[in-house]
Design a protein around this motif. Structure first.
Motif, PDB file in Angstrom:
ATOM      1  N   ARG A  97       7.486 -10.059   9.112  1.00 47.44           N
ATOM      2  CA  ARG A  97       6.752 -11.140   8.440  1.00 47.44           C
ATOM      3  C   ARG A  97       5.260 -11.003   8.694  1.00 47.44           C
ATOM      4  N   TRP A  98       4.899 -10.645   9.916  1.00 48.40           N
ATOM      5  CA  TRP A  98       3.484 -10.483  10.249  1.00 48.40           C
ATOM      6  C   TRP A  98       2.893  -9.295   9.506  1.00 48.40           C
ATOM      7  N   LEU A  99       3.663  -8.221   9.419  1.00 49.86           N
ATOM      8  CA  LEU A  99       3.199  -7.040   8.685  1.00 49.86           C
ATOM      9  C   LEU A  99       3.046  -7.357   7.198  1.00 49.86           C
ATOM     10  N   ALA A 100       4.033  -8.056   6.649  1.00 51.12           N
ATOM     11  CA  ALA A 100       3.973  -8.422   5.233  1.00 51.12           C
ATOM     12  C   ALA A 100       2.765  -9.310   4.963  1.00 51.12           C
ATOM     13  N   HIS A 101       2.507 -10.260   5.861  1.00 50.51           N
ATOM     14  CA  HIS A 101       1.354 -11.145   5.705  1.00 50.51           C
ATOM     15  C   HIS A 101       0.046 -10.337   5.739  1.00 50.51           C
ATOM     16  N   GLY A 102      -0.070  -9.436   6.702  1.00 52.39           N
ATOM     17  CA  GLY A 102      -1.278  -8.617   6.801  1.00 52.39           C
ATOM     18  C   GLY A 102      -1.479  -7.752   5.572  1.00 52.39           C
ATOM     19  N   LEU A 103      -0.408  -7.153   5.084  1.00 56.00           N
ATOM     20  CA  LEU A 103      -0.502  -6.323   3.881  1.00 56.00           C
ATOM     21  C   LEU A 103      -0.869  -7.176   2.668  1.00 56.00           C
ATOM     22  N   TYR A 104      -0.249  -8.348   2.558  1.00 55.61           N
ATOM     23  CA  TYR A 104      -0.567  -9.238   1.432  1.00 55.61           C
ATOM     24  C   TYR A 104      -2.043  -9.625   1.459  1.00 55.61           C
ATOM     25  N   ARG A 105      -2.560 -10.017   2.627  1.00 50.97           N
ATOM     26  CA  ARG A 105      -3.964 -10.426   2.735  1.00 50.97           C
ATOM     27  C   ARG A 105      -4.895  -9.257   2.426  1.00 50.97           C
ATOM     28  N   LEU A 106      -4.546  -8.046   2.854  1.00 54.93           N
ATOM     29  CA  LEU A 106      -5.357  -6.869   2.558  1.00 54.93           C
ATOM     30  C   LEU A 106      -5.406  -6.612   1.056  1.00 54.93           C
ATOM     31  N   ILE A 107      -4.255  -6.696   0.413  1.00 57.28           N
ATOM     32  CA  ILE A 107      -4.209  -6.501  -1.041  1.00 57.28           C
ATOM     33  C   ILE A 107      -4.978  -7.614  -1.748  1.00 57.28           C
ATOM     34  N   ALA A 108      -4.769  -8.859  -1.330  1.00 58.47           N
ATOM     35  CA  ALA A 108      -5.465  -9.979  -1.968  1.00 58.47           C
ATOM     36  C   ALA A 108      -6.975  -9.854  -1.812  1.00 58.47           C
ATOM     37  N   ALA A 109      -7.429  -9.411  -0.646  1.00 63.80           N
ATOM     38  CA  ALA A 109      -8.863  -9.273  -0.401  1.00 63.80           C
ATOM     39  C   ALA A 109      -9.485  -8.177  -1.250  1.00 63.80           C
ATOM     40  N   ASN A 110      -8.664  -7.235  -1.695  1.00 64.53           N
ATOM     41  CA  ASN A 110      -9.180  -6.090  -2.451  1.00 64.53           C
ATOM     42  C   ASN A 110      -8.601  -5.983  -3.848  1.00 64.53           C
ATOM     43  N   ARG A 111      -8.031  -7.064  -4.354  1.00 60.23           N
ATOM     44  CA  ARG A 111      -7.345  -6.998  -5.645  1.00 60.23           C
ATOM     45  C   ARG A 111      -8.257  -6.622  -6.799  1.00 60.23           C
ATOM     46  N   GLY A 112      -9.529  -6.900  -6.689  1.00 61.92           N
ATOM     47  CA  GLY A 112     -10.472  -6.512  -7.736  1.00 61.92           C
ATOM     48  C   GLY A 112     -10.715  -5.020  -7.779  1.00 61.92           C
ATOM     49  N   ARG A 113     -10.366  -4.320  -6.718  1.00 62.83           N
ATOM     50  CA  ARG A 113     -10.564  -2.870  -6.641  1.00 62.83           C
ATOM     51  C   ARG A 113      -9.304  -2.081  -6.976  1.00 62.83           C
ATOM     52  N   LEU A 114      -8.184  -2.753  -7.067  1.00 59.50           N
ATOM     53  CA  LEU A 114      -6.906  -2.085  -7.292  1.00 59.50           C
ATOM     54  C   LEU A 114      -6.677  -1.859  -8.785  1.00 59.50           C
ATOM     55  N   PRO A 115      -5.737  -0.956  -9.144  1.00 61.08           N
ATOM     56  CA  PRO A 115      -5.455  -0.712 -10.561  1.00 61.08           C
ATOM     57  C   PRO A 115      -5.145  -2.003 -11.304  1.00 61.08           C
ATOM     58  N   GLY A 116      -5.792  -2.193 -12.423  1.00 61.40           N
ATOM     59  CA  GLY A 116      -5.620  -3.408 -13.213  1.00 61.40           C
ATOM     60  C   GLY A 116      -6.581  -4.508 -12.812  1.00 61.40           C
ATOM     61  N   GLY A 117      -7.226  -4.360 -11.656  1.00 58.88           N
ATOM     62  CA  GLY A 117      -8.150  -5.376 -11.164  1.00 58.88           C
ATOM     63  C   GLY A 117      -9.507  -5.293 -11.838  1.00 58.88           C
ATOM     64  N   THR A 118     -10.192  -6.411 -11.836  1.00 58.03           N
ATOM     65  CA  THR A 118     -11.543  -6.505 -12.379  1.00 58.03           C
ATOM     66  C   THR A 118     -12.385  -7.304 -11.398  1.00 58.03           C
TER      67      THR A 118
END
Length: 169
Positions: A97-118
Motif C-alpha cells: 500500500r505504501w509503495l502504491a501510494h508513493g508510485l501514485y503520487r509520483l505519477i500524479a506529480a508528473n502527469r503533465g510530462r507523461l504520454p497523453g499529458g499536457t
C-alpha cells in the motif's frame, strides 16, 4: 451515504493523461464502475469535492464510501475481478500500500510530462507533498487554480501522506 447501483470512478477530465488512463481502463479492465470527469459530476452527491477530485482519482463505492488515489485504483482493480483482483488486494496491504501510494503520487506529480499529458495536467505545486516534486522545474509549470483550493489540497495531501506513513488507512 446513499447506496448506488454501480460504483463511480471520478477523474480529471481536463487532464490528457487521466483521460487516456480511463480510456485504457474502459478497453482492458472489466470494472462495473461508471467513469465520470469531475468537471461534469455532481461531486456533493458522490461524497467528494473539487479539491479531492482535482488532486486524485476518487472511487465511490456502491455503499457511498470514497477512496482516493492509489487506494481508489486498488478498489477499481478488485471490482474488475479476474487477474486484476489480486493486484488490487495486494495494493491495499502494507508495505505494498505504501509503495502504491508513493508510485501514485509520483505519477500524479508528473502527469503533465507523461504520454497523453499536457501542461493543463500539472497539479498545483502547493497541493503536492514536498517529496513528490523531483525538482524545482515543475514548480514553474504548475499554477494553483485558486487560493482556497490550493490551501485545501495542500492540507489534504499532508494529512494523507502523514496517515499513510503512520500505517493508517
Amino acid at each position: 451515504m446513499t447506496p448506488r447501483r454501480r460504483p463511480v470512478l471520478v477523474f480529471d477530465g481536463d487532464c490528457g493523461f487521466c483521460s487516456s488512463s480511463v480510456r485504457f481502463m474502459r478497453r482492458r479492465i472489466p470494472t462495473s464502475a461508471e467513469a465520470v470527469p469531475y468537471q461534469s459530476a455532481d461531486l456533493a452527491a458522490l461524497g467528494t469535492s473539487v479539491e479531492q477530485a482535482s488532486y486524485e482519482v476518487v472511487w465511490v463505492a456502491r455503499d457511498g464510501r470514497t477512496h482516493g488515489g492509489a487506494l481508489g485504483v486498488a478498489k477499481m482493480l478488485v471490482d474488475a475481478g479476474g487477474v486484476w483482483r489480486p493486484l488490487g488486494l495486494i495494493a491495499q496491504v502494507p508495505p505494498f500500500r505504501w509503495l502504491a501510494h508513493g508510485l501514485y503520487r509520483l505519477i500524479a506529480a508528473n502527469r503533465g510530462r507523461l504520454p497523453g499529458g499536457t501542461p493543463a495536467c500539472a497539479l498545483p505545486k502547493d497541493a503536492l507533498p514536498k517529496d513528490a516534486l523531483p525538482n524545482d522545474s515543475q514548480a514553474k509549470d504548475a499554477q494553483p487554480k485558486d487560493a482556497q483550493a490550493k490551501d485545501a489540497q495542500a492540507k489534504d495531501a499532508q494529512a494523507k501522506d502523514a496517515q499513510l506513513r503512520n500505517g493508517g488507512p
